[in-house]
Design a protein around this motif. Structure first.
Motif, short mmCIF file in Angstrom:
data_model
loop_
_atom_site.label_atom_id
_atom_site.label_comp_id
_atom_site.label_asym_id
_atom_site.label_seq_id
_atom_site.Cartn_x
_atom_site.Cartn_y
_atom_site.Cartn_z
N ASP A 138 72.30 7.90 -46.58
CA ASP A 138 71.93 9.31 -46.56
C ASP A 138 73.12 10.18 -46.96
O ASP A 138 74.25 9.72 -47.03
N HIS A 139 72.84 11.47 -47.20
CA HIS A 139 73.88 12.33 -47.77
C HIS A 139 74.98 12.69 -46.80
O HIS A 139 76.03 13.21 -47.20
N SER A 140 74.79 12.39 -45.51
CA SER A 140 75.86 12.71 -44.55
C SER A 140 77.15 11.99 -44.91
O SER A 140 78.24 12.44 -44.59
N ILE A 163 75.34 17.41 -57.04
CA ILE A 163 74.11 17.53 -57.82
C ILE A 163 72.96 17.26 -56.86
O ILE A 163 72.80 16.14 -56.35
N ASP A 164 72.18 18.31 -56.57
CA ASP A 164 71.28 18.22 -55.42
C ASP A 164 70.22 19.31 -55.53
O ASP A 164 70.45 20.36 -56.13
N ALA A 165 69.05 19.06 -54.91
CA ALA A 165 68.05 20.12 -54.79
C ALA A 165 68.45 21.10 -53.69
O ALA A 165 68.03 22.25 -53.68
N LEU A 167 71.45 22.69 -50.78
CA LEU A 167 72.87 23.03 -50.65
C LEU A 167 73.61 22.08 -49.71
O LEU A 167 74.81 21.82 -49.88
N ASP A 168 72.91 21.59 -48.68
CA ASP A 168 73.52 20.67 -47.70
C ASP A 168 74.76 21.26 -47.05
O ASP A 168 75.77 20.57 -46.84
N VAL A 169 74.66 22.55 -46.71
CA VAL A 169 75.75 23.19 -45.96
C VAL A 169 75.22 23.71 -44.62
O VAL A 169 75.64 24.76 -44.12
N THR A 178 73.95 15.82 -39.72
CA THR A 178 72.80 15.29 -40.47
C THR A 178 73.13 15.17 -41.95
O THR A 178 74.21 15.55 -42.40
N SER A 179 72.13 14.68 -42.69
CA SER A 179 72.26 14.59 -44.15
C SER A 179 72.29 15.98 -44.78
O SER A 179 72.55 16.12 -45.97
N GLY A 180 72.05 17.03 -43.97
CA GLY A 180 72.09 18.40 -44.48
C GLY A 180 73.41 19.11 -44.23
O GLY A 180 73.57 20.27 -44.60
N VAL A 255 75.85 12.60 -56.17
CA VAL A 255 74.51 12.70 -56.77
C VAL A 255 73.45 12.40 -55.72
O VAL A 255 73.31 11.26 -55.27
N ASP A 256 72.75 13.45 -55.31
CA ASP A 256 71.59 13.26 -54.43
C ASP A 256 70.40 12.99 -55.35
O ASP A 256 70.11 13.79 -56.26
N MET A 257 69.71 11.88 -55.13
CA MET A 257 68.62 11.52 -56.04
C MET A 257 67.48 12.54 -56.04
O MET A 257 66.70 12.59 -56.98
MN LIG Z 1 71.50 16.24 -50.33
#
Ligand SMILES: [Mn+2]
Length: 335
Positions: A138-140, A163-165, A167-169, A178-180, A255-257
């Motif tokens: 996961d993105h974490s 590169i992501d849909a 912001l994950d901030v 979390t992954s966010g 790169v987040d898929m």
């Molecule tokens: Mn992400």
């Protein structure tokens, strides 16, 4: 077979080296082609410089649908479809080697503990002089990866692209990592300066205004999917390179898929429509690898449980191949 890195033996098991589980280990039948699979070698203590591959099958922090821990294996499986030849440059790299460090099997009681172990492993691989491709997970994990890279390269500065849909901030609320949350932790801990942080592929209706303001206040640069349509990809890449190289020594891509349009990426934790094409992401990776000092890339949030005909996994493997090809090409052509 299990291998260990340095004195982390009691905490981390490195296993699943690509060539060990690959069912078609023997050379391909056609001597005229070199498969990507043939350039990977299991790590046996080599030092860099070079390119290293490591998997982190970890999804304990995922916010969306669970299953991203199956990502590394599926991406490795999908490498079989590619050859060590870049047609666009007429560049054959079949005599190069990529060192496979296997997958990190984490025995941790908490996300924080797992992240500490990830940082240590990434630090060790980077300290050996390897540019590293990390398969999530996961993105974490991008936070401990950048932390490990920063520690290995201190006091050098890193420019970062996500590169992501999304912001994950996100804020870490009630201690829940979390992954966010990875990029907020990276910026708040000054691992990367906001000026050197760029997010590409951000979607409409999938992010909070508070988090947009957060990135803007940190002087981060955001390119939405609409920005790419309006400005064109070449201009977005040019502005991105200016930002990530301004006062920095090294660059990194996450790169987040789910940055891909849902049609190319059904197998992700958080499916999102109206996204990037595979070609756009390939072009970004290629440009950054050729024009900056790119030291690593992670490919995260592939969730094989929801994938269709391995579509998402094969796209992920294609990104990995682009990183490898462009990195070798730059090494051959920069001097
Ligand atoms: Mn992400």
């Amino acid at each position: 077979m299990e291998r260990k890195i340095d004195h982390l033996e009691d905490k981390i098991t490195i296993s699943e080296c690509l060539r060990e589980w690959e069912p078609h280990q023997k050379k391909g039948f056609d001597p005229n082609e070199t498969r990507m699979l043939d350039i990977f070698e299991c790590w046996t203590g080599e030092k860099g410089p070079g390119i290293g591959l490591v998997g982190i099958p970890f999804d304990s922090a995922v916010l969306g649908r669970k299953g991203a821990k199956g990502g590394p294996k599926k991406i490795r499986d999908s490498i079989r479809y590619f050859k060590a030849y870049d047609w666009s440059k007429d560049f054959w790299f079949g005599d190069e080697k990529v060192i496979d460090f296997g997958d990190i099997i984490l025995e941790a009681d908490s996300v924080v503990e797992a992240h500490d172990l990830i940082s240590e492993v990434i630090n060790k691989i980077a300290s050996r002089g390897f540019k590293t491709i990390i398969l999530g997970g996961d993105h974490s994990i991008s936070y401990p990866i950048i932390k490990g890279l920063k520690e290995a390269n201190n006091p050098k500065k890193i420019g970062l692209i996500n590169i992501d849909a999304h912001l994950d901030v996100r804020e870490v609320i009630k201690g829940r990592i979390t992954s966010g949350t990875p990029f907020r932790r990276i910026l708040d801990n000054s691992l990367v300066s906001g000026e050197n942080f760029v997010e590409i592929g951000i979607r409409n209706f999938t992010n909070a205004r508070t988090y947009r303001r957060y990135v803007e206040d940190k002087n981060g640069l955001i390119f939405t999917i609409e920005d790419i349509r309006e400005k064109g990809l070449a201009s977005v890449i040019e502005k991105t390179i200016q930002r990530i190289t301004k006062g920095t020594d090294l660059t990194y891509i996450s790169v987040d898929m789910d940055s891909l349009d849902q049609i190319y990426a059904p197998g992700v934790s958080a499916p999102t429509p109206d996204g990037l094409t595979p070609n756009q992401i390939m072009k970004i990776i290629q440009s950054i690898a050729e024009k900056t000092n790119l030291i690593g890339m992670d490919i995260v949030e592939l969730n094989p449980l929801y994938d269709t005909a391995d579509t998402t996994a094969i796209n992920a493997a294609n990104f990995l191949v682009q990183f490898i090809s462009s990195t070798f090409w730059k090494e051959k052509n920069q001097k």
